[in-house]
Enzyme design. Sequence first.
Site, short mmCIF file in Angstrom:
data_model
loop_
_atom_site.label_atom_id
_atom_site.label_comp_id
_atom_site.label_asym_id
_atom_site.label_seq_id
_atom_site.Cartn_x
_atom_site.Cartn_y
_atom_site.Cartn_z
N HIS A 186 0.83 -1.21 0.00
CA HIS A 186 0.00 0.00 0.00
C HIS A 186 0.87 1.26 0.00
O HIS A 186 0.58 2.23 -0.70
CB HIS A 186 -0.95 -0.01 1.19
CG HIS A 186 -2.05 0.99 1.07
ND1 HIS A 186 -3.06 0.87 0.14
CD2 HIS A 186 -2.30 2.13 1.76
CE1 HIS A 186 -3.88 1.90 0.25
NE2 HIS A 186 -3.44 2.69 1.22
N LYS A 187 1.91 1.23 0.80
CA LYS A 187 2.90 2.30 0.83
C LYS A 187 4.22 1.67 1.27
O LYS A 187 4.24 0.60 1.86
CB LYS A 187 2.54 3.40 1.84
CG LYS A 187 1.23 4.12 1.61
CD LYS A 187 0.99 5.17 2.70
CE LYS A 187 -0.37 5.83 2.52
NZ LYS A 187 -0.64 6.85 3.57
N TYR A 221 4.25 0.73 4.77
CA TYR A 221 3.40 -0.40 5.16
C TYR A 221 3.86 -1.66 4.43
O TYR A 221 3.17 -2.17 3.53
CB TYR A 221 1.93 -0.11 4.84
CG TYR A 221 1.36 1.08 5.57
CD1 TYR A 221 1.62 1.28 6.92
CD2 TYR A 221 0.55 2.01 4.91
CE1 TYR A 221 1.10 2.37 7.59
CE2 TYR A 221 0.02 3.10 5.58
CZ TYR A 221 0.29 3.28 6.92
OH TYR A 221 -0.23 4.36 7.59
N ASP A 226 -8.45 -0.56 -0.20
CA ASP A 226 -8.40 0.78 -0.79
C ASP A 226 -7.46 0.82 -1.99
O ASP A 226 -7.73 1.49 -3.00
CB ASP A 226 -7.88 1.81 0.23
CG ASP A 226 -8.42 1.63 1.64
OD1 ASP A 226 -8.71 0.49 2.03
OD2 ASP A 226 -8.50 2.63 2.37
N ARG A 280 -16.41 1.21 3.66
CA ARG A 280 -15.78 1.99 2.59
C ARG A 280 -14.64 1.23 1.92
O ARG A 280 -14.42 1.38 0.71
CB ARG A 280 -15.29 3.35 3.08
CG ARG A 280 -14.75 4.19 1.90
CD ARG A 280 -14.72 5.66 2.16
NE ARG A 280 -13.61 6.08 2.98
CZ ARG A 280 -13.69 6.98 3.93
NH1 ARG A 280 -14.86 7.53 4.24
NH2 ARG A 280 -12.64 7.34 4.62
N GLY A 321 -16.16 -0.64 -0.55
CA GLY A 321 -16.61 0.29 -1.59
C GLY A 321 -15.51 0.60 -2.58
O GLY A 321 -15.72 0.58 -3.80
#
Length: 395
Positions: free
Chosen positions: A155-156, A159, A166, A236, A239
Amino acid sequence: MLKTSFLSKMIVLLIFVTTISNAQNTISTKLKWSERMALTLMQRHPQSYMLDDAPVAHISYVHGLVTYAFQELGKKKNDEKYAAYAKQYADELIDADGNIKTYKYESFNIDNIPTGRILFDIYEQTKDKRYLVAMQTLRKQLEEQPRTPSGGFWHKKIYPNQMWLDGLYMGEPFYAEYTVTFENGAKLDDVAHEFELIQQKATDAKTGLLYHAWDESKEMAWANKETGVSPNFWSRSMGWYVMGLVDVLDYFPKDHPKRKELILYLNNISNALVKFQDKSGLWYQVTDMGTREGNYLETSGTAMFAYAFAKGAKKGYLPKKFKIIAEKAFDGMTSKFVKVYPNGEIEITNACAVAGLGGKPYRDGSYEYYINERRKDNDPKVTGPFILAALELNR
């Protein structure tokens, strides 16, 4: 006497000008929700870099999301002002040489990538090389993005070995469009692989829902020591995942061997989510916890589901019933959580402002963590998907 008369006339003139100005700025309630939301944002943030109350232009996934929605609105309405609003952000952000302001390549932050989505249309229309250079920079980041041992994008950089739901929206729609536009689709298998990993590693066998994140190293304190997944289901995050799926499917040819697989993933998660839709049409912040104390009906995840379900049904990826499910979600939002001001501006409430895992201060992924993160009215994570959902539903 003359002074008083002059002053009176000036006051009347000022009132007249103010009245005219206010009338011009009033947003008609006869317009569709998509335009009403967009015009609200334009009035409150005259320059698009100001979205999310930003004082200066900076690379941001929320700006990428909302300006992408503006581009889609501009196509639907055939109205140049919406595309111009999106381009304004690109022009504030990208200098004459194609350098992206505030962008730090070495952070390998996948949240930087969505901004690149608005550049395809802008470059196609202008042929200005600086937009191409910016896209190439973001593509280079994906090429060199650190990966988990199984091949999933971190993710980064901060991380390591973590995939967040996401990130599937942040990286894959841009990646898919870029490889189809400039690489003859050479990397579509790699795009599909990101979704495959999340399906395999983050799906809960009992509910069919997806956990917010997966740590392949299982070293994070929030990670399950057997599976590596985070502890809870956050609406979310799912989502982001379903929006990512319906958007990347735009770039998978019908004969591509991975296309059916991605459509299956979309159906699996969509059918799982429907079981947790509240009678109001919305979904809760912590998806499976319903009316547990502190849980609340959350609008950003709901808007994202409405968009993905409506688009999925329209494109034939999902059964037609999902358009009805999307309508129920959209109606629930507008009836319960949309304020309309006297000047016609609209405001969506009950949106979670931010949620993540790890970092400082440490975010443990607990139920208490998710329900206690702050909320923000008209947060970009709800306004962008709201516009997109409204467009798909012709609302």
